[in-house]
Design a protein around this motif. Structure first.
Motif, PDB file in Angstrom:
ATOM      1  N   ALA A 110       0.812  -1.228   0.000  1.00 26.65           N
ATOM      2  CA  ALA A 110       0.000   0.000   0.000  1.00 26.65           C
ATOM      3  C   ALA A 110       0.837   1.266   0.000  1.00 26.65           C
ATOM      4  CB  ALA A 110      -0.977   0.013   1.182  1.00 26.65           C
ATOM      5  N   ARG A 111       2.034   1.190  -0.547  1.00 25.15           N
ATOM      6  CA  ARG A 111       2.833   2.396  -0.706  1.00 25.15           C
ATOM      7  C   ARG A 111       2.636   2.919  -2.121  1.00 25.15           C
ATOM      8  NH1 ARG A 111       8.424   0.378   2.270  1.00 25.15           N
ATOM      9  NH2 ARG A 111       7.790   0.888   4.389  1.00 25.15           N
ATOM     10  N   GLU A 112       2.152   4.144  -2.218  1.00 25.74           N
ATOM     11  CA  GLU A 112       1.934   4.740  -3.545  1.00 25.74           C
ATOM     12  C   GLU A 112       3.295   4.957  -4.203  1.00 25.74           C
ATOM     13  OE1 GLU A 112      -1.037   8.076  -2.890  1.00 25.74           O
ATOM     14  OE2 GLU A 112      -0.531   7.396  -0.864  1.00 25.74           O
ATOM     15  N   GLY A 157      -5.536  -7.392   2.246  1.00 27.10           N
ATOM     16  CA  GLY A 157      -5.293  -7.957   3.562  1.00 27.10           C
ATOM     17  C   GLY A 157      -3.820  -8.182   3.881  1.00 27.10           C
ATOM     18  N   PRO A 158      -3.031  -8.722   2.918  1.00 30.19           N
ATOM     19  CA  PRO A 158      -1.608  -8.935   3.219  1.00 30.19           C
ATOM     20  C   PRO A 158      -0.865  -7.664   3.605  1.00 30.19           C
ATOM     21  CG  PRO A 158      -2.235 -10.191   1.282  1.00 30.19           C
ATOM     22  CD  PRO A 158      -3.399  -9.307   1.614  1.00 30.19           C
ATOM     23  N   THR A 159      -1.376  -6.504   3.197  1.00 29.92           N
ATOM     24  CA  THR A 159      -0.741  -5.245   3.597  1.00 29.92           C
ATOM     25  C   THR A 159      -0.740  -5.114   5.113  1.00 29.92           C
ATOM     26  OG1 THR A 159      -1.483  -4.174   1.561  1.00 29.92           O
ATOM     27  CG2 THR A 159      -0.873  -2.728   3.393  1.00 29.92           C
ATOM     28  N   ILE A 160      -1.739  -5.681   5.760  1.00 27.03           N
ATOM     29  CA  ILE A 160      -1.854  -5.571   7.211  1.00 27.03           C
ATOM     30  C   ILE A 160      -1.183  -6.756   7.907  1.00 27.03           C
ATOM     31  CG2 ILE A 160      -3.493  -5.448   9.132  1.00 27.03           C
ATOM     32  CD1 ILE A 160      -5.474  -4.153   7.130  1.00 27.03           C
ATOM     33  N   PRO A 186      -3.163   0.049   7.542  1.00 25.95           N
ATOM     34  CA  PRO A 186      -4.339   0.889   7.329  1.00 25.95           C
ATOM     35  C   PRO A 186      -4.012   2.371   7.170  1.00 25.95           C
ATOM     36  CG  PRO A 186      -4.768  -0.724   9.045  1.00 25.95           C
ATOM     37  CD  PRO A 186      -3.311  -0.822   8.724  1.00 25.95           C
ATOM     38  N   THR A 187      -2.971   2.855   7.860  1.00 25.03           N
ATOM     39  CA  THR A 187      -2.589   4.266   7.719  1.00 25.03           C
ATOM     40  C   THR A 187      -2.170   4.567   6.282  1.00 25.03           C
ATOM     41  OG1 THR A 187      -1.878   4.412  10.025  1.00 25.03           O
ATOM     42  CG2 THR A 187      -0.997   6.049   8.500  1.00 25.03           C
ATOM     43  N   LEU A 188      -1.376   3.672   5.679  1.00 26.28           N
ATOM     44  CA  LEU A 188      -0.978   3.867   4.288  1.00 26.28           C
ATOM     45  C   LEU A 188      -2.185   3.800   3.359  1.00 26.28           C
ATOM     46  CD1 LEU A 188       2.278   1.710   4.238  1.00 26.28           C
ATOM     47  CD2 LEU A 188       2.134   4.192   4.019  1.00 26.28           C
ATOM     48  N   MET A 189      -3.108   2.881   3.643  1.00 28.40           N
ATOM     49  CA  MET A 189      -4.313   2.768   2.809  1.00 28.40           C
ATOM     50  C   MET A 189      -5.162   4.034   2.899  1.00 28.40           C
ATOM     51  SD  MET A 189      -5.456  -1.182   3.493  1.00 28.40           S
ATOM     52  CE  MET A 189      -4.865  -2.489   2.436  1.00 28.40           C
ATOM     53  N   VAL A 231      -6.401   6.758   0.048  1.00 22.99           N
ATOM     54  CA  VAL A 231      -7.789   7.217  -0.112  1.00 22.99           C
ATOM     55  C   VAL A 231      -7.840   8.741  -0.094  1.00 22.99           C
ATOM     56  CG1 VAL A 231     -10.073   7.258   0.955  1.00 22.99           C
ATOM     57  CG2 VAL A 231      -8.781   5.109   0.840  1.00 22.99           C
ATOM     58  N   ARG A 232      -7.083   9.345   0.804  1.00 23.58           N
ATOM     59  CA  ARG A 232      -7.061  10.805   0.893  1.00 23.58           C
ATOM     60  C   ARG A 232      -6.537  11.407  -0.412  1.00 23.58           C
ATOM     61  NH1 ARG A 232      -5.062  15.437   3.939  1.00 23.58           N
ATOM     62  NH2 ARG A 232      -5.208  17.119   2.467  1.00 23.58           N
TER      63      ARG A 232
END
Length: 351
Positions: free
Chosen positions: A8-10, A118-121, A56-59, A63-64
């Motif tokens: 989840a890293r842009e 899910g694997p991101t978490i 979740p913070t990266l996700m 979203v932001r």
């Protein structure tokens, strides 16, 4: 892109965030990737290991960026030309996650989410396990990477999984060196570096020791981490000159510079550098690197280029143009000549 998406890293945002991290490693207020802000807590360490908060913070960050726009941190570290790219990458991420969630709801099965998103978490723990060894517990607000970065001798399996990034001081000092060559680089410069931690376990003992002390005293530093003093390869000669009315050229001294030699020159408020390239030609340029504000007088001449000692970017001494990343802005050059055995500069330098 696949690797960035899996955690989840842009991709573009992460590229510039990591660029800043390498430029200002653990410089508080500048480095956006400081893992444990002082004073740290063991709760923070536990949450970091699990990635329950980090994932979740990266996700939510993606979203932001996909909906509201770039965050304040992103606006600071991402060049304007890449702002739209960051937004559209974030929208692609969010779009994929929405499709996966919809598929899970439609099939009433957790499997799509367990494989994508899910694997991101729950699957990033090994990356975090390795990553914490890089800088945790080391000195803040220093430009010398040997104080803020840690090299760890790891077993062959860990080294394979980590792509030799356990040689992390070497990676920060010479980021353009490919991962496969880091062991050879370590062997070449090991006598100029702090002793590598002998194992991953010993690295974590040092980290937890530092975290325990810094919880009570945020200014505490590891007392027994020896960083060798490295003697400069050349003496730095600083000469100061004032302009003399009526002369088009100013004498900067004898033209006795040898190929590869550098001489610091102060002219009025200008901090300049005389450099003799490998062909014996003399050049006059600004002394401060345009990228990391490093002193180029401690750099190295390579052909007709000067290599910055901080991040190993290079400038063409003839034009000032950057010839190797991370240089983006050209270095100012000034007219200079050798006349009757003397080095002279034009008076316009002091204007």
């Amino acid at each position: 892109y696949p690797a960035s998406f899996m955690i989840a890293r842009e991709a573009t945002y992460w590229r510039w965030s990591h660029f800043r991290h390498h430029t200002d490693t653990i410089i508080v207020g500048r480095d956006p990737e400081i893992i444990f802000a002082r004073p740290p807590s063991f709760r923070q360490v536990a949450l970091t290991f699990s990635n329950i908060v980090g994932g979740p913070t990266l996700m939510l960050g993606a979203v932001r960026h996909a909906t509201i726009g770039l965050s304040d941190v992103a606006l600071q570290i991402v060049p304007e030309r890449d702002h739209r790219r960051v937004v559209w990458e974030a929208r692609a991420y969010v779009g994929i996650w929405l499709v996966v969630i919809a598929l899970s709801l439609a099939t009433w099965s957790p499997w799509p989410v367990l494989f994508v998103g899910g694997p991101t978490i729950y699957g990033a723990w090994l990356m975090v396990f390795f990553g914490i060894t890089q800088h945790a517990g080391l000195r803040e607000d220093v430009l010398d990477h040997r104080h803020s970065t840690r090299t760890v001798y790891m077993n062959p399996i860990f080294r394979f999984l980590y792509l030799n990034m356990n040689y992390h001081v070497e990676h920060h000092m010479f980021p353009a060196v490919p991962y496969r060559a880091l062991p050879q680089l370590h062997a070449e410069i090991a006598d100029q570096l702090p002793d590598a931690m002998p194992s991953t376990a010993s690295a974590y003992r040092e980290i937890f020791r530092a975290i325990g002390a810094q919880r009570n005293d945020p200014t505490w530093e590891l007392p027994d981490r020896y960083v060798p003093e490295v003697r400069a390869r050349r003496a730095q000669i600083v000469q100061a000159f004032e302009w003399v009315d009526g002369g088009e050229w100013i004498d900067l001294g004898a033209a006795n510079l040898r190929p590869g030699e550098l001489r610091s020159i102060d002219i009025g408020n200008h901090e300049l550098l005389l450099a003799c390239d490998d062909d014996g030609a003399v050049h006059l340029v600004d002394r401060t690197c345009t990228h990391g504000d490093a002193d180029l007088s401690t750099g190295t001449i390579v052909g007709c280029e000067i290599e910055c000692p901080k991040h190993n970017g290079r400038f063409d001494l003839r034009t000032g143009d950057g010839t190797r990343r991370p240089i983006q802005q050209a270095l100012q050059t000034y007219p200079v000549r050798v006349h009757r055995g003397r080095v002279e500069a034009r008076t316009e330098v002091g204007a």
